[in-house]
Design a protein around this motif. Structure first.
Motif, PDB file in Angstrom:
ATOM      1  N   GLY A 183       1.172  -0.686   0.338  1.00 29.57           N
ATOM      2  CA  GLY A 183       0.055   0.350   0.047  1.00 29.57           C
ATOM      3  C   GLY A 183       1.008   0.989  -0.292  1.00 29.57           C
ATOM      4  N   ARG A 184       0.369   1.847   0.784  1.00 28.13           N
ATOM      5  CA  ARG A 184       1.450   3.514   0.616  1.00 28.13           C
ATOM      6  C   ARG A 184       2.284   3.361   1.892  1.00 28.13           C
ATOM      7  NH1 ARG A 184      -1.300   6.391   5.123  1.00 28.13           N
ATOM      8  NH2 ARG A 184      -3.462   6.093   5.819  1.00 28.13           N
ATOM      9  N   TYR A 185       2.540   2.860   2.685  1.00 28.23           N
ATOM     10  CA  TYR A 185       3.249   1.945   3.970  1.00 28.23           C
ATOM     11  C   TYR A 185       4.803   1.705   3.392  1.00 28.23           C
ATOM     12  CZ  TYR A 185      -1.627   2.202   5.754  1.00 28.23           C
ATOM     13  OH  TYR A 185      -2.789   2.543   6.562  1.00 28.23           O
ATOM     14  N   GLY A 186       5.114   1.183   2.610  1.00 30.94           N
ATOM     15  CA  GLY A 186       6.170   1.528   2.169  1.00 30.94           C
ATOM     16  C   GLY A 186       7.456   1.954   2.813  1.00 30.94           C
ATOM     17  N   PRO A 187       7.166   2.985   2.994  1.00 34.74           N
ATOM     18  CA  PRO A 187       8.675   3.498   3.474  1.00 34.74           C
ATOM     19  C   PRO A 187       9.061   3.664   5.293  1.00 34.74           C
ATOM     20  CG  PRO A 187       7.383   5.471   1.668  1.00 34.74           C
ATOM     21  CD  PRO A 187       6.625   3.987   2.127  1.00 34.74           C
ATOM     22  N   ILE A 188       7.964   3.078   5.458  1.00 34.12           N
ATOM     23  CA  ILE A 188       8.005   2.558   6.950  1.00 34.12           C
ATOM     24  C   ILE A 188       8.934   1.337   6.947  1.00 34.12           C
ATOM     25  CG2 ILE A 188       6.658   1.246   8.648  1.00 34.12           C
ATOM     26  CD1 ILE A 188       3.990   3.364   8.227  1.00 34.12           C
ATOM     27  N   TYR A 189       8.912   0.273   5.929  1.00 34.54           N
ATOM     28  CA  TYR A 189       9.419  -0.273   5.987  1.00 34.54           C
ATOM     29  C   TYR A 189      11.115  -0.303   5.936  1.00 34.54           C
ATOM     30  CZ  TYR A 189       5.618  -3.967   4.549  1.00 34.54           C
ATOM     31  OH  TYR A 189       4.248  -4.423   5.414  1.00 34.54           O
ATOM     32  N   GLY A 190      10.847   0.746   5.360  1.00 30.96           N
ATOM     33  CA  GLY A 190      12.812   1.215   5.057  1.00 30.96           C
ATOM     34  C   GLY A 190      12.742   1.856   6.397  1.00 30.96           C
ATOM     35  N   ILE A 191      12.396   2.488   6.996  1.00 33.89           N
ATOM     36  CA  ILE A 191      12.080   3.195   8.307  1.00 33.89           C
ATOM     37  C   ILE A 191      12.875   2.191   9.592  1.00 33.89           C
ATOM     38  CG2 ILE A 191      11.702   4.430  10.429  1.00 33.89           C
ATOM     39  CD1 ILE A 191      10.192   6.505   8.418  1.00 33.89           C
ATOM     40  N   GLU A 192      12.295   0.867   9.566  1.00 31.05           N
ATOM     41  CA  GLU A 192      12.121   0.200  10.411  1.00 31.05           C
ATOM     42  C   GLU A 192      13.143  -1.017  10.013  1.00 31.05           C
ATOM     43  OE1 GLU A 192       9.773  -4.104  11.590  1.00 31.05           O
ATOM     44  OE2 GLU A 192       8.655  -2.568  11.354  1.00 31.05           O
ATOM     45  N   ALA A 193      13.522  -0.615   8.946  1.00 36.42           N
ATOM     46  CA  ALA A 193      14.535  -1.576   8.252  1.00 36.42           C
ATOM     47  C   ALA A 193      15.862  -0.915   9.405  1.00 36.42           C
ATOM     48  CB  ALA A 193      14.748  -2.032   7.232  1.00 36.42           C
ATOM     49  N   PHE A 194      15.708   0.595   8.808  1.00 35.02           N
ATOM     50  CA  PHE A 194      17.338   0.778   9.222  1.00 35.02           C
ATOM     51  C   PHE A 194      17.162   0.736  10.974  1.00 35.02           C
ATOM     52  CE2 PHE A 194      18.954   4.905  10.470  1.00 35.02           C
ATOM     53  CZ  PHE A 194      20.127   5.235  10.113  1.00 35.02           C
ATOM     54  N   CYS A 195      15.815   0.975  11.165  1.00 35.17           N
ATOM     55  CA  CYS A 195      16.415   1.558  12.593  1.00 35.17           C
ATOM     56  C   CYS A 195      15.749  -0.017  13.304  1.00 35.17           C
ATOM     57  CB  CYS A 195      14.940   1.456  13.441  1.00 35.17           C
ATOM     58  SG  CYS A 195      14.411   3.491  13.055  1.00 35.17           S
ATOM     59  N   LEU A 196      15.645  -1.124  12.377  1.00 39.35           N
ATOM     60  CA  LEU A 196      16.461  -2.781  13.198  1.00 39.35           C
ATOM     61  C   LEU A 196      17.405  -2.643  13.197  1.00 39.35           C
ATOM     62  CD1 LEU A 196      15.658  -5.335  14.910  1.00 39.35           C
ATOM     63  CD2 LEU A 196      15.322  -5.791  12.079  1.00 39.35           C
ATOM     64  N   ILE A 197      18.388  -2.706  12.175  1.00 41.45           N
ATOM     65  CA  ILE A 197      20.435  -2.874  11.957  1.00 41.45           C
ATOM     66  C   ILE A 197      20.798  -2.112  12.291  1.00 41.45           C
ATOM     67  CG2 ILE A 197      21.502  -1.770  10.385  1.00 41.45           C
ATOM     68  CD1 ILE A 197      20.454  -2.913   8.085  1.00 41.45           C
ATOM     69  N   ALA A 198      20.150  -1.347  13.510  1.00 38.58           N
ATOM     70  CA  ALA A 198      21.336   0.275  14.234  1.00 38.58           C
ATOM     71  C   ALA A 198      20.850  -0.475  15.675  1.00 38.58           C
ATOM     72  CB  ALA A 198      20.100   1.858  13.788  1.00 38.58           C
ATOM     73  N   ALA A 199      19.478  -0.648  15.566  1.00 38.93           N
ATOM     74  CA  ALA A 199      19.203  -1.238  17.464  1.00 38.93           C
ATOM     75  C   ALA A 199      20.112  -1.938  17.922  1.00 38.93           C
ATOM     76  CB  ALA A 199      17.883  -1.473  17.579  1.00 38.93           C
ATOM     77  N   CYS A 200      19.740  -3.469  16.386  1.00 35.99           N
ATOM     78  CA  CYS A 200      20.373  -4.639  17.227  1.00 35.99           C
ATOM     79  C   CYS A 200      22.171  -4.046  17.534  1.00 35.99           C
ATOM     80  CB  CYS A 200      20.531  -5.352  15.708  1.00 35.99           C
ATOM     81  SG  CYS A 200      19.164  -6.242  15.976  1.00 35.99           S
ATOM     82  N   PHE A 201      23.358  -3.507  16.124  1.00 37.26           N
ATOM     83  CA  PHE A 201      24.367  -2.625  16.461  1.00 37.26           C
ATOM     84  C   PHE A 201      24.444  -1.991  17.389  1.00 37.26           C
ATOM     85  CE2 PHE A 201      27.677   0.388  15.222  1.00 37.26           C
ATOM     86  CZ  PHE A 201      28.791  -1.322  14.990  1.00 37.26           C
ATOM     87  N   LEU A 202      23.956  -1.118  18.413  1.00 41.78           N
ATOM     88  CA  LEU A 202      24.293  -0.638  19.279  1.00 41.78           C
ATOM     89  C   LEU A 202      24.562  -1.684  20.596  1.00 41.78           C
ATOM     90  CD1 LEU A 202      22.174   2.841  18.519  1.00 41.78           C
ATOM     91  CD2 LEU A 202      24.443   2.287  18.899  1.00 41.78           C
TER      92      LEU A 202
END
Length: 286
Positions: free
Chosen positions: A255-274
């Motif tokens: 739908g129109r939620y594509g950017p949310i997938y990009g944001i969550e992917a970035f946040c998940l990678i950053a959170a796991c690294f931290l």
């Protein structure tokens, strides 16, 4: 009768050569981790699984290149290659991450690593880069094979080669995101235990046990829930990101939620690294 001691000169000398410092230590740890990922410098048994996986990915790439050379209209993009091998990459990451960090915990070598000049953050960075590179090579090299096959068999001349380049670059970028996500999750889970079997099982569980939840959410009567279903599992999250960023077909309507997938992917990678950094800073302080 008095006893006398004797001092023997056995030739020990102080080290007078160059001290390479942290950068050299990080590089050495990175190279060692990358070699270990493919069993280089280890027993023949340790080489079987990684090279079997690498052989499968290359074989798939050769088959796709051969089919595309015979059927010009055959549609199979470079980004789709990553999605098609997702299950294989899960098991590769489940074996690799414990081999990189769980073994050090079990053998008790971390205090040696964290003696100067190497720091906890340096250790994490070296291991993270080693695993990211290993997974990227597993996905990127077959894509290069596909590209060479398409470039040398295209009937459109330079324009055909340029079209392949334009498809290859996003595919390689997608592979980088795949490598980052699998590395961040895999290393974080593996850092929690020194038992490789437990770490491998935990990594596989995180990726596979969340998948049925996606299926349940995708059939709910709520359209919003259907569009956001892919956010629940790391596998569908990264595929959703690819669908939004590179136009891959994953069978899920974002739908129109594509950017949310990009944001969550970035946040998940950053959170796991931290969290990984925090984990090893705590270990180094013990």
């Amino acid at each position: 009768m008095s006893e006398t001691g004797v001092i023997h000169d056995i030739g020990y000398q102080r080290y007078t050569g160059p001290r390479l410092g942290r950068a050299a230590a990080i590089n050495a740890l990175y190279v060692h981790g990358l070699r270990a990922a493919y069993g280089l410098g280890r027993s023949a048994k340790a080489k079987i699984f990684p090279w079997l996986v690498a052989g499968i990915t290359v074989l798939v790439a050769v088959i796709i290149a051969a089919v595309k050379s015979q059927i010009p209209d055959f549609e199979f993009g470079y980004a789709e290659f990553d999605d098609s091998l997702s299950w294989l990459i899960i098991f590769f990451a489940a074996i690799l991450a414990p081999a990189l960090v769980s073994r050090d915990i079990r053998s008790g070598t971390l205090p040696l690593y964290f003696s100067r000049p190497l720091r906890a953050a340096d250790y994490v960075i070296a291991k993270f880069l080693a695993m990211t590179t290993a997974i990227f090579l597993l996905l990127g090299v077959p894509q290069l094979i596909m590209f060479l096959g398409a470039a040398f068999t295209t009937k459109k001349g330079f324009s055909g080669v340029w079209d392949e380049v334009q498809d290859l670059v996003p595919g390689l970028g997608y592979s980088v995101v795949w490598a980052l996500l699998f590395t961040s999750i895999g290393l974080l889970i593996a850092s929690l235990t020194g038992k490789q079997a437990f770490a491998a099982g935990g990594i596989v569980a995180v990726f596979l046990m969340t998948t049925p939840v996606v299926g349940v959410m995708s059939v709910l009567p709520s359209t919003t829930a259907n569009h956001l279903a892919g956010l629940v599992s790391p596998m569908t999250l990264i595929s959703g990101f690819g669908s939004w960023a590179f136009g891959t077909d994953i069978g899920i309507d974002l739908g129109r939620y594509g950017p949310i997938y990009g944001i969550e992917a970035f946040c998940l990678i950053a959170a796991c690294f931290l969290l990984l950094l925090a984990r090893y800073r705590k270990v180094a302080a013990l």
